[in-house]
Design an enzyme around this catalytic site. Structure first.
Site, PDB file in Angstrom:
ATOM      1  N   GLU A  58     -11.173  27.547  14.999  1.00 13.02           N
ATOM      2  CA  GLU A  58     -10.800  26.207  14.596  1.00 13.02           C
ATOM      3  C   GLU A  58     -11.792  25.632  13.602  1.00 13.02           C
ATOM      4  OE1 GLU A  58      -8.476  25.003  18.658  1.00 13.02           O
ATOM      5  OE2 GLU A  58     -10.160  23.787  18.034  1.00 13.02           O
TER       6      GLU A  58
ATOM      7  N   CYS B 155     -15.974  20.411   9.483  1.00  7.70           N
ATOM      8  CA  CYS B 155     -16.680  20.985  10.622  1.00  7.70           C
ATOM      9  C   CYS B 155     -16.241  22.441  10.743  1.00  7.70           C
ATOM     10  CB  CYS B 155     -16.329  20.184  11.875  1.00  7.70           C
ATOM     11  SG  CYS B 155     -17.166  20.753  13.352  1.00  7.70           S
TER      12      CYS B 155
ATOM     13  N   CYS C   5     -18.604  31.248  22.207  1.00  7.21           N
ATOM     14  CA  CYS C   5     -20.054  31.063  22.206  1.00  7.21           C
ATOM     15  C   CYS C   5     -20.659  31.620  23.476  1.00  7.21           C
ATOM     16  CB  CYS C   5     -20.423  29.585  22.067  1.00  7.21           C
ATOM     17  SG  CYS C   5     -22.202  29.349  21.812  1.00  7.21           S
TER      18      CYS C   5
ATOM     19  N   CYS D 144     -23.556  26.395  27.292  1.00  8.90           N
ATOM     20  CA  CYS D 144     -23.896  25.034  27.700  1.00  8.90           C
ATOM     21  C   CYS D 144     -22.794  24.526  28.637  1.00  8.90           C
ATOM     22  CB  CYS D 144     -24.038  24.127  26.479  1.00  8.90           C
ATOM     23  SG  CYS D 144     -25.232  24.758  25.286  1.00  8.90           S
TER      24      CYS D 144
ATOM     25  N   CYS E  19     -19.680  22.167  27.387  1.00 10.29           N
ATOM     26  CA  CYS E  19     -19.026  22.532  26.131  1.00 10.29           C
ATOM     27  C   CYS E  19     -17.844  23.466  26.376  1.00 10.29           C
ATOM     28  CB  CYS E  19     -20.047  23.196  25.207  1.00 10.29           C
ATOM     29  SG  CYS E  19     -19.335  23.873  23.698  1.00 10.29           S
TER      30      CYS E  19
ATOM     31  N   CYS F 187     -16.071  17.442  18.654  1.00 10.99           N
ATOM     32  CA  CYS F 187     -17.133  18.407  18.864  1.00 10.99           C
ATOM     33  C   CYS F 187     -17.166  18.854  20.313  1.00 10.99           C
ATOM     34  CB  CYS F 187     -18.478  17.796  18.506  1.00 10.99           C
ATOM     35  SG  CYS F 187     -18.659  17.587  16.750  1.00 10.99           S
TER      36      CYS F 187
HETATM   37  N1  SAH Z   1     -23.754  25.720  18.826  1.00  5.51           N
HETATM   38  C1  SAH Z   1     -24.239  24.704  17.967  1.00  5.51           C
HETATM   39  C2  SAH Z   1     -23.189  24.099  17.076  1.00  5.51           C
HETATM   40  C3  SAH Z   1     -21.839  23.858  17.695  1.00  5.51           C
HETATM   41  S1  SAH Z   1     -21.805  22.649  19.007  1.00  5.51           S
HETATM   42  C4  SAH Z   1     -24.959  23.628  18.762  1.00  5.51           C
HETATM   43  O1  SAH Z   1     -24.878  23.631  19.993  1.00  5.51           O
HETATM   44  O2  SAH Z   1     -25.619  22.800  18.151  1.00  5.51           O
HETATM   45  C5  SAH Z   1     -21.857  21.166  18.040  1.00  5.51           C
HETATM   46  C6  SAH Z   1     -22.279  19.924  18.816  1.00  5.51           C
HETATM   47  O3  SAH Z   1     -21.273  19.558  19.754  1.00  5.51           O
HETATM   48  C7  SAH Z   1     -23.571  20.107  19.603  1.00  5.51           C
HETATM   49  O4  SAH Z   1     -24.486  19.096  19.270  1.00  5.51           O
HETATM   50  C8  SAH Z   1     -23.125  19.963  21.033  1.00  5.51           C
HETATM   51  O5  SAH Z   1     -24.155  19.409  21.791  1.00  5.51           O
HETATM   52  C9  SAH Z   1     -21.921  19.068  20.909  1.00  5.51           C
HETATM   53  N2  SAH Z   1     -21.029  19.137  22.062  1.00  5.51           N
HETATM   54  C10 SAH Z   1     -20.687  20.239  22.748  1.00  5.51           C
HETATM   55  N3  SAH Z   1     -19.863  19.927  23.752  1.00  5.51           N
HETATM   56  C11 SAH Z   1     -19.657  18.591  23.701  1.00  5.51           C
HETATM   57  C12 SAH Z   1     -18.891  17.661  24.474  1.00  5.51           C
HETATM   58  N4  SAH Z   1     -18.167  18.058  25.524  1.00  5.51           N
HETATM   59  N5  SAH Z   1     -18.927  16.360  24.119  1.00  5.51           N
HETATM   60  C13 SAH Z   1     -19.641  15.955  23.061  1.00  5.51           C
HETATM   61  N6  SAH Z   1     -20.384  16.777  22.292  1.00  5.51           N
HETATM   62  C14 SAH Z   1     -20.393  18.084  22.611  1.00  5.51           C
HETATM   63 FE1  SF4 Z   2     -22.439  27.125  22.153  1.00  7.38          FE
HETATM   64 FE2  SF4 Z   2     -21.241  24.846  22.815  1.00  7.38          FE
HETATM   65 FE3  SF4 Z   2     -23.777  25.240  23.501  1.00  7.38          FE
HETATM   66 FE4  SF4 Z   2     -23.159  24.843  20.904  1.00  7.38          FE
HETATM   67  S1  SF4 Z   2     -22.929  23.369  22.588  1.00  7.38           S
HETATM   68  S2  SF4 Z   2     -24.532  26.426  21.762  1.00  7.38           S
HETATM   69  S3  SF4 Z   2     -21.135  25.866  20.832  1.00  7.38           S
HETATM   70  S4  SF4 Z   2     -22.027  26.450  24.239  1.00  7.38           S
END
Ligand code: SAH
Ligand code: SF4
Length: 353
Positions: free
Chosen positions: A93, A106, A113, A117, A120, A334
């Site tokens: 996406e 974006c 991934c 986290c 996410c 995001c």
């Molecule tokens: N992997 C990289 C880039 C992709 S994630 C990273 O983690 O930075 C991009 C952003 O989306 C990150 O700052 C992450 O903290 C945020 N993000 C992930 N899950 C989210 C959620 N459920 N609500 C809001 N932001 C989220």
């Molecule tokens: Fe991966 Fe989501 Fe963590 Fe970014 S926030 S490193 S996309 S698991």
């Protein structure tokens, strides 16, 4: 396709060098490079100022790969989520967010991934393969082609699916190609804190901007929601950020996903201020996008709590923006990006699912 050489995802100079041995007149190589690296041509057929025979010959040797558009979902706020299908059936996406003549794209760097986290959706999908330069640049090409000529200036953020700094082998060439067209100061790479990747980025001659997904103010809590913190401790991450070379006027962005009752206390704001003191920085507060399926226990704070948190950070002297994620209504926000490979894969790749 097969062993045809891919031309997307390369700089104009690289394209010209690859093509040069196969053209009749020297300027043709630059013409082809211009068509792909500047004018976004999706195939040799578009290169109408080249002789037909040459176009046919080049098409025999090279490919200009285009992702398939599987779905385009407009959001109420005007952002557009694209689901793109890659050659092997994997779906990724990307999102275009528009503000008048300015747009932010974006982009995804991986189809999933592995970092895991807990807040996410992409992380919940698990590891996906690395995207190749043509697949990363292909997202930009698709979005730009659809938005032109309304959009004059584009920002790129690697905040889609995946951890860009776990895919530096492909991100490097992709960045080189993209930063010919978008100034490095309008390109941001966001990372969960992959230290070798940050050092790699620091060593680039032309550097994009760096965003760190901080998300918690201390080692203990960061470890709870970002398991990668065990491998790359917060103290080491902050040391790497302090050592990161910053061009004049640039700042490090710290993203901070705000989770109700977990990291949203006034004391947490104070701890963030202490942690990043002295670093030219801005803090991007992102109220959590909830997902009842993947992390039912995590909630977004009330709007007042979000505002209070931002004010507390500002009072501590920090520059703060609150990103009420756009596109939430189509799950394009995001952390909610997911490639639904099973549902949208081309028929030829669906067997076995
Ligand atoms: N992997 C990289 C880039 C992709 S994630 C990273 O983690 O930075 C991009 C952003 O989306 C990150 O700052 C992450 O903290 C945020 N993000 C992930 N899950 C989210 C959620 N459920 N609500 C809001 N932001 C989220
Ligand atoms: Fe991966 Fe989501 Fe963590 Fe970014 S926030 S490193 S996309 S698991």
């Amino acid at each position: 396709m097969g062993h045809h050489l891919e031309l997307v995802g390369r700089t104009a100079a690289e394209i010209a060098a690859l093509v040069a041995p196969h053209v009749d007149r020297p300027f043709r190589a630059r013409q082809v490079a211009g068509w792909i690296a500047e004018r976004n041509a999706a195939g040799f057929a578009e290169m109408t100022d080249l002789p037909l025979a040459l176009r046919a010959d080049l098409a025999e040797r090279f490919t200009i790969t285009e992702p398939a558009t599987l779905q385009v979902v407009p959001s109420l706020d005007g952002s557009m989520k694209y689901l793109l299908g890659l050659a092997d059936g994997v779906a990724v996406e990307c999102v275009a967010m528009r503000e008048g003549a300015k747009a932010t794209f974006c982009l995804s760097s991986q189809a999933g991934c592995a970092v895991g986290c807990t807040f996410c959706v992409t992380g919940a999908l698990g590891a996906g393969r690395n995207l190749r330069p043509a697949e990363i640049v292909g997202q930009y090409r698709r979005l730009l082609r659809d938005l032109e000529p309304d959009v004059e200036r584009v920002n790129l953020v690697f905040m889609g699916m995946g951890e860009p700094l776990l895919n530096t082998a492909n991100l490097g060439p992709a960045l080189a190609a993209l930063m010919e067209r978008v100034s490095p100061k309008r390109v941001t790479v966001s990372t969960a804190g992959i230290l070798p990747g940050i050092r790699w980025l620091a060593g680039l001659e032309r550097r994009p901007k760096l965003a760190i997904s901080l998300n918690a103010p201390d080692q203990e809590r960061r470890q709870q929601i970002m398991p990668i913190t065990r491998r790359y401790p917060l103290a080491d991450l902050m040391a790497a950020v302090r050592a990161f070379p910053l061009e004049r006027g640039r700042r490090i962005t710290f993203e901070y996903v705000l989770i109700r009752g977990f990291n949203d206390a006034a004391a947490d704001a104070a701890a963030i201020a202490r942690l990043i003191r002295g670093i030219p920085a801005k803090v991007n507060v992102i109220p959590l996008n909830e997902d009842a399926e993947h992390f039912p226990g995590l909630r977004r704070p009330e709007a007042e709590a979000v505002d209070l948190f931002a004010v507390t950070l500002r009072d501590a002297g920090l520059t703060v923006t609150v990103r009420w994620s756009r596109g939430a209504d189509v799950a394009a926000a995001c952390g909610q990006l997911r490639g639904r490979a099973g549902g949208f894969a081309p028929a030829s790749t669906q067997s076995g699912r």
